[in-house]
Each structure stands twice: as C-alpha cells, then as structure tokens.
Motif scaffolding. Structure first.
Motif, PDB file in Angstrom:
ATOM      1  N   VAL A   1       0.851  -1.191   0.000  1.00 12.58           N
ATOM      2  CA  VAL A   1       0.000   0.000   0.000  1.00 12.58           C
ATOM      3  C   VAL A   1       0.889   1.244   0.000  1.00 12.58           C
ATOM      4  O   VAL A   1       2.064   1.194   0.365  1.00 12.58           O
ATOM      5  CB  VAL A   1      -0.938   0.025   1.230  1.00 12.58           C
ATOM      6  CG1 VAL A   1      -1.871  -1.165   1.208  1.00 12.58           C
ATOM      7  CG2 VAL A   1      -0.130   0.042   2.523  1.00 12.58           C
ATOM      8  N   GLU A   2       0.326   2.371  -0.427  1.00  9.01           N
ATOM      9  CA  GLU A   2       1.090   3.611  -0.467  1.00  9.01           C
ATOM     10  C   GLU A   2       1.277   4.164   0.944  1.00  9.01           C
ATOM     11  O   GLU A   2       0.348   4.143   1.765  1.00  9.01           O
ATOM     12  CB  GLU A   2       0.407   4.637  -1.357  1.00  9.01           C
ATOM     13  CG  GLU A   2       0.504   4.310  -2.837  1.00  9.01           C
ATOM     14  CD  GLU A   2       0.104   5.472  -3.725  1.00  9.01           C
ATOM     15  OE1 GLU A   2      -0.349   6.510  -3.182  1.00  9.01           O
ATOM     16  OE2 GLU A   2       0.244   5.350  -4.967  1.00  9.01           O
ATOM     17  N   TYR A   3       2.485   4.648   1.197  1.00  7.87           N
ATOM     18  CA  TYR A   3       2.835   5.197   2.509  1.00  7.87           C
ATOM     19  C   TYR A   3       3.599   6.490   2.274  1.00  7.87           C
ATOM     20  O   TYR A   3       4.554   6.529   1.480  1.00  7.87           O
ATOM     21  CB  TYR A   3       3.688   4.203   3.303  1.00  7.87           C
ATOM     22  CG  TYR A   3       4.195   4.734   4.622  1.00  7.87           C
ATOM     23  CD1 TYR A   3       3.364   4.799   5.732  1.00  7.87           C
ATOM     24  CD2 TYR A   3       5.509   5.182   4.756  1.00  7.87           C
ATOM     25  CE1 TYR A   3       3.818   5.292   6.939  1.00  7.87           C
ATOM     26  CE2 TYR A   3       5.975   5.678   5.965  1.00  7.87           C
ATOM     27  CZ  TYR A   3       5.132   5.730   7.057  1.00  7.87           C
ATOM     28  OH  TYR A   3       5.581   6.219   8.254  1.00  7.87           O
ATOM     29  N   THR A   4       3.187   7.565   2.954  1.00  9.59           N
ATOM     30  CA  THR A   4       3.800   8.877   2.751  1.00  9.59           C
ATOM     31  C   THR A   4       4.559   9.311   3.998  1.00  9.59           C
ATOM     32  O   THR A   4       4.039   9.232   5.119  1.00  9.59           O
ATOM     33  CB  THR A   4       2.735   9.933   2.403  1.00  9.59           C
ATOM     34  OG1 THR A   4       2.086   9.556   1.187  1.00  9.59           O
ATOM     35  CG2 THR A   4       3.370  11.307   2.222  1.00  9.59           C
ATOM     36  N   ILE A   5       5.789   9.764   3.791  1.00  4.97           N
ATOM     37  CA  ILE A   5       6.559  10.426   4.841  1.00  4.97           C
ATOM     38  C   ILE A   5       6.505  11.914   4.529  1.00  4.97           C
ATOM     39  O   ILE A   5       7.059  12.362   3.518  1.00  4.97           O
ATOM     40  CB  ILE A   5       8.006   9.925   4.895  1.00  4.97           C
ATOM     41  CG1 ILE A   5       8.035   8.429   5.241  1.00  4.97           C
ATOM     42  CG2 ILE A   5       8.812  10.710   5.931  1.00  4.97           C
ATOM     43  CD1 ILE A   5       9.429   7.839   5.329  1.00  4.97           C
TER      44      ILE A   5
END
Length: 265
Positions: A153-157
C-alpha cells in the motif's frame, strides 16, 4: 620442444617441495573490503538502492598451527568496519534521502586451511566466524517528502519529518533520549571462505594475500520486526556480507626438518 619446457625450469625453485613443514605461527593482517547488508525482503516492495560501500578492517592478529606442509588450523581476531550506505527512493524511483548503517565488529574466524607445497603456494580456507559488535548506528537522512509502496500500500513520509533521524544505536544514552531508537544484536555468526597465495620471504617469515567472502546468519538488529515513521521500509531479517582482500605477514616458529635451504636457494 625445449622452448616450451624452458619456463617450467625457472618455476622449479618456487614449486620445490619440502618435508615435515610444521609448527605454530603468529601474524598480523589487514583487509580492504566491500561490505553489504542483505535484506530478506529485498525482492519484494523496497524503497532503497544499494550503494557500493567500502570499509577497512585495519588490524588483525593471526595464530595458527601447521600440522604438515598442507594442513593448517588458524584462528584470527580482527577489528572489522562493516555496514552499508543506501539511497532511499520513492515509488517513482526518485531519491528522497539516504540510509547509513555503520557497524564495527571484533570478528573471530576459526579456519581449516589447506596449502599446496613450495616457496610460492596456493591456499584455501573455510570455517565458522563469530562476530562481537563493538559499536553501531543506523541513521536515515530524509531530504524531502516522499510517497512509497510499503507492504503493498502507499505510505507517505511528510515534509515535517525531513531531517536526520537515528534509528538504532549501541549507545544506551541514545536509546534513553529517544524511545524510538532501537538496539543491535551484540553477537553475529556465519561462515568464511577464502583463497589466495603464500610466499616465503625467509625460512620462517611468509606473506599471505587472500580473497575472502563471509556471510553471516544473524539479524543485525535485536528487534524481530522493524517499522519506523522515519523509514519507508519494514524489515524482518538483515544480515552482514563481506567480500575482502586480505594481506598478512606471519612468522613460523618451528620448521622441524622442513624448510630446507633448497627451497630458498
């Protein structure tokens, strides 16, 4: 036909064999090495790229025993700088930062060594290796915000986390300051393979040059599963791997009836 055999005539002094070469030996050694951290999940979704990392094992001590011309048992103690540098990349392949794993071990390999005969000879080494961690850090340097694929899944920092973040340290004071700073395993274990050349400088003093490969089986981190808000990846098992060029100088204390002057003339 003489011209084909002439080169072998000059090699005979180097390949001449002697009998009953045996006794203890001591030496010093150093090794220039290419070091890796191998991740067991590196063939899944990952957000890093390996960078060619070189380190130095500046000093080591060798102790061995020659049972005869060919068979040796050898133990070493070597201070080895290991770890690896990585580029962190987002889901589009753009660099967003860097990871640096810096480790220093006392490595203790116990090796069976087989050598051919002669003043100039080949050797082959194999055996287990124990590593004792002296110090270590794992650091992420985030340069900009990024979106990654983590566990499918997409994960944003976000930009608010841009900066330098210590993820693990052997210093207890670092872990007391920040509960998110993890620990390293104190011990490592694996196997070492080596092959190279030996050359007699004198009847008692010989030089060694070896190409070596070691692969360790223990996770570098103490925690079984790692997930951090400052890292785009998760980790379960990461292991040390080293390829090195070793040079050593050794003194043989007892040659018995062995290294006859014929070999050195």
């Amino acid at each position: 036909m003489k011209k084909y055999f002439l080169p072998f005539v000059f090699l005979l002094p180097l390949l001449a064999q002697s009998q009953n070469v045996k006794g203890p030996y001591l030496g010093v050694t150093t090794q220039f090495q290419n070091t890796w951290i191998i991740n067991d999940e590196q063939y899944d979704d990952v957000n890093y790229k390996h960078k060619f990392t070189t380190k130095w094992a500046p000093f080591g001590i060798t102790a061995g025993y020659k049972f005869n011309e060919n068979h040796n048992l050898q133990i070493e103690l070597m201070r080895s700088k290991q770890g690896e540098n990585f580029d962190l990349v987002d889901k589009d392949g753009n660099k967003t930062g860097e990871k640096e794993i810096d480790l220093v071990y006392w490595n203790i390999p116990l090796l069976f060594k087989y050598t051919t005969a002669g003043k100039l000879r080949f050797n082959f080494q194999v055996g287990p290796q124990l590593g004792i961690l002296q110090k270590g850090t794992e650091t992420n340097r985030l340069e900009k915000a990024g979106t990654y694929t983590r566990k499918g899944v997409e994960y944003t920092i976000p930009a608010s986390r841009v900066g330098t973040h210590l993820l693990a340290s052997t210093q207890e004071s670092d872990r007391q300051k920040n509960a998110e700073v993890g620990e390293f395993n104190k011990y490592d274990a694996g196997i070492l393979l080596g092959a190279g050349l030996e050359y007699d400088l004198t009847p008692h003093l010989f030089l060694t040059t070896n190409l070596r490969y070691s692969y360790n089986f223990v996770n570098i981190r103490k925690e079984e599963h790692l997930e951090s808000s400052y890292d785009p990846d998760t980790y379960t098992l990461r292991q040390n791997m080293v390829v090195g060029l070793q040079v050593g100088l050794n003194f043989l204390f007892n040659t018995g009836d062995g290294r006859s002057s014929a070999r050195h003339q």
